[in-house]
Write an enzyme that holds these catalytic residues in place. Structure first.
Site, PDB file in Angstrom:
ATOM      1  N   ASP A 191     101.874   9.777 -92.096  1.00  0.00           N
ATOM      2  CA  ASP A 191     100.859  10.539 -91.352  1.00  0.00           C
ATOM      3  C   ASP A 191      99.460  10.214 -91.892  1.00  0.00           C
ATOM      4  OD1 ASP A 191     101.280  11.791 -93.833  1.00  0.00           O
ATOM      5  OD2 ASP A 191     100.920  13.806 -93.047  1.00  0.00           O
ATOM      6  N   ASN A 204      99.057  15.330 -91.624  1.00  0.00           N
ATOM      7  CA  ASN A 204      97.662  15.445 -92.068  1.00  0.00           C
ATOM      8  C   ASN A 204      96.717  15.692 -90.886  1.00  0.00           C
ATOM      9  OD1 ASN A 204      98.036  15.103 -94.844  1.00  0.00           O
ATOM     10  ND2 ASN A 204      98.142  12.881 -94.621  1.00  0.00           N
ATOM     11  N   THR A 263     106.419   9.659 -96.038  1.00  0.00           N
ATOM     12  CA  THR A 263     105.256  10.165 -96.771  1.00  0.00           C
ATOM     13  C   THR A 263     104.499  11.221 -95.970  1.00  0.00           C
ATOM     14  OG1 THR A 263     103.825   8.386 -95.964  1.00  0.00           O
ATOM     15  CG2 THR A 263     104.993   7.979 -98.023  1.00  0.00           C
ATOM     16  N   ASN A 274     101.123  22.556-103.890  1.00  0.00           N
ATOM     17  CA  ASN A 274      99.696  22.412-103.606  1.00  0.00           C
ATOM     18  C   ASN A 274      99.266  23.234-102.390  1.00  0.00           C
ATOM     19  OD1 ASN A 274     100.726  20.723-101.593  1.00  0.00           O
ATOM     20  ND2 ASN A 274      99.754  18.866-102.358  1.00  0.00           N
ATOM     21  N   GLU A 282     104.735  22.137-101.568  1.00  0.00           N
ATOM     22  CA  GLU A 282     103.897  20.966-101.322  1.00  0.00           C
ATOM     23  C   GLU A 282     103.715  20.821 -99.814  1.00  0.00           C
ATOM     24  OE1 GLU A 282     103.228  17.057 -99.999  1.00  0.00           O
ATOM     25  OE2 GLU A 282     105.180  18.042 -99.882  1.00  0.00           O
ATOM     26  N   PHE A 283     102.596  20.234 -99.385  1.00  0.00           N
ATOM     27  CA  PHE A 283     102.239  20.175 -97.965  1.00  0.00           C
ATOM     28  C   PHE A 283     103.337  19.613 -97.052  1.00  0.00           C
ATOM     29  CE2 PHE A 283     100.361  17.769 -94.381  1.00  0.00           C
ATOM     30  CZ  PHE A 283      99.749  18.808 -93.699  1.00  0.00           C
ATOM     31  N   ASN A 284     103.884  18.423 -97.383  1.00  0.00           N
ATOM     32  CA  ASN A 284     104.841  17.776 -96.471  1.00  0.00           C
ATOM     33  C   ASN A 284     106.085  18.639 -96.247  1.00  0.00           C
ATOM     34  OD1 ASN A 284     103.208  15.539 -96.199  1.00  0.00           O
ATOM     35  ND2 ASN A 284     104.238  14.373 -97.808  1.00  0.00           N
ATOM     36  N   HIS A 325      99.139  10.165-103.834  1.00  0.00           N
ATOM     37  CA  HIS A 325     100.554  10.529-103.768  1.00  0.00           C
ATOM     38  C   HIS A 325     101.465   9.457-103.142  1.00  0.00           C
ATOM     39  CE1 HIS A 325      99.234  14.762-104.281  1.00  0.00           C
ATOM     40  NE2 HIS A 325      98.325  14.489-103.363  1.00  0.00           N
ATOM     41  N   ASP A 326     101.164   9.151-101.875  1.00  0.00           N
ATOM     42  CA  ASP A 326     102.161   8.440-101.061  1.00  0.00           C
ATOM     43  C   ASP A 326     102.468   7.035-101.550  1.00  0.00           C
ATOM     44  OD1 ASP A 326     102.309  10.690 -99.502  1.00  0.00           O
ATOM     45  OD2 ASP A 326     100.914   9.962 -97.987  1.00  0.00           O
TER      46      ASP A 326
HETATM   47  C1  BDR Z   1     100.986  14.935 -99.303  1.00  0.00           C
HETATM   48  O1  BDR Z   1     100.292  15.677 -98.293  1.00  0.00           O
HETATM   49  C2  BDR Z   1      99.413  14.840 -97.599  1.00  0.00           C
HETATM   50  O2  BDR Z   1      98.185  15.457 -97.445  1.00  0.00           O
HETATM   51  C3  BDR Z   1      99.328  13.550 -98.357  1.00  0.00           C
HETATM   52  O3  BDR Z   1      99.164  12.464 -97.460  1.00  0.00           O
HETATM   53  C4  BDR Z   1     100.643  13.480 -99.080  1.00  0.00           C
HETATM   54  O4  BDR Z   1     101.636  12.890 -98.272  1.00  0.00           O
HETATM   55  C5  BDR Z   1     100.593  15.480-100.663  1.00  0.00           C
HETATM   56  O5  BDR Z   1     100.920  16.830-100.748  1.00  0.00           O
HETATM   57 CA    CA Z   2     101.104  11.693 -96.279  1.00  0.00          CA
END
Ligand code: BDR
Ligand code: CA
Length: 312
Positions: free
Chosen positions: A9, A38, A124, A158, A164-166, A239-240
């Site tokens: 993304d 994202n 990712t 995060n 975590e976001f994903n 990260h990715d």
């Molecule tokens: C993940 O969230 C997205 O914002 C980044 O691309 C990464 O995949 C980190 O938490």
């Molecule tokens: Ca990502």
């Protein structure tokens, strides 16, 4: 080389993951699939194409995937990645169209067409596409070589204190992917928060002095700004790209086996990835979690990839 499909993304760090996958001879990138994360799926699909233009690799097919999570409402990370999803640089116009066919179908077709055990799925972004692929064509589960995800974390969150976001964006999809019978490595925040693009790293890449190195520097400048403002980091964690680095050289990303699960019902913990470290993992444990990054070697891989793609 490792043959991979990259489900992403883009996203500043997704862009670096694409660059690393294209610029390292240990990886063969069979195609890119995109997922709303994202930013909206239309924007991130366009971004993936622009990154391919920058790399001179528009021959790699980009298939658009899921536009929204399985159950939950769309949630984008505009604070971190900006309105385009890849703010901070001029994004070149793609010259080839988005490939026909849904991203989920591309994942399935690619895995079924290849020799069993030869295709690795790297994700990712939110795991919507991988979950849909596993449900639509369960035979892929035993045919993929392995699944590597950037997502989650066993001690860090995060988007919430523990998520975590994903994973947070589509926890039901993440639970499907983590619970399937394929071998899966989680490259989570515990690892990726070590992958900071420091000033020294950027200087070394800037010294390559090419359009692609300037693109990288522009991306990192924006990413640093938002990470300072919203996450309190001195430098942005890329990260990715760590998920790709793990496949290039497992010594760069140390892992250990641990049974994993995704929390779906917690009052404060929805989207948390829970790793069980209580005792040595059972012999048939299908999960590994990433623990320690070799920062110098990681950035050497990225720097060399940018150099190669710049014709160096
Ligand atoms: C993940 O969230 C997205 O914002 C980044 O691309 C990464 O995949 C980190 O938490
Ligand atoms: Ca990502």
């Amino acid at each position: 080389p490792r043959r991979i499909v990259l489900d992403c993304d883009p996203g500043h760090d997704d862009a670096v993951a694409i660059i690393l996958a294209l610029g390292d001879p240990a990886i063969e990138l069979l195609g890119i699939t995109t997922v709303g994360g994202n930013q909206t799926v239309d924007k991130v699909t366009r971004n993936a194409q622009s990154v391919l233009v920058m790399c001179g690799r528009e021959d790699v097919p980009v298939h658009a995937g899921a536009s929204r999570p399985l159950l939950r409402a769309v949630e984008v990370a505009e604070d971190i990645h900006g309105e385009s999803g890849l703010d901070g640089v001029d994004l070149p116009e793609p010259t080839v169209p988005v490939a026909p066919g849904h991203g989920v179908q591309f994942i399935i077709d690619t895995v079924l067409a290849a020799e069993p055990g030869t295709v690795t799925l790297v994700a990712t972004g939110p795991l919507t596409n991988l979950a849909l692929a596993a449900r639509l064509e369960p035979r892929i589960v035993e045919r993929v070589r392995e699944v590597v995800i950037m997502g989650g974390g066993y001690h860090e969150g995060n988007w919430t204190a523990v998520a975590e976001f994903n994973i947070w964006v589509d926890p039901e999809a993440a639970a499907i992917v983590v619970d399937e019978a394929w071998p899966l490595t989680m490259v989570g925040l515990d690892l990726t928060h070590q992958a900071l693009a420091t000033a020294e790293v950027e200087d070394r890449i800037a010294a390559l002095d090419t359009d692609l190195s300037r693109f990288f520097v522009g991306l990192m400048a924006f990413f640093r700004q938002t990470y300072r403002e919203h996450q309190g980091f001195p430098d942005p964690p890329v990260h990715d790209a760590c998920a790709v680095a793990y496949l290039i050289d497992p010594d760069v990303v140390a892992t250990r086996p641990a049974p994993l699960a995704v929390e779906l019902r917690g009052e404060h913990t929805t989207g948390m990835t829970v790793a069980d470290f209580r005792r040595p993992a059972p012999g048939d444990c299908r999960h590994r979690v990433a623990t320690k990054l070799d920062h110098a070697r990681f950035w050497e891989l990225v720097t060399r990839a940018i150099g190669r793609l710049s014709g160096g």
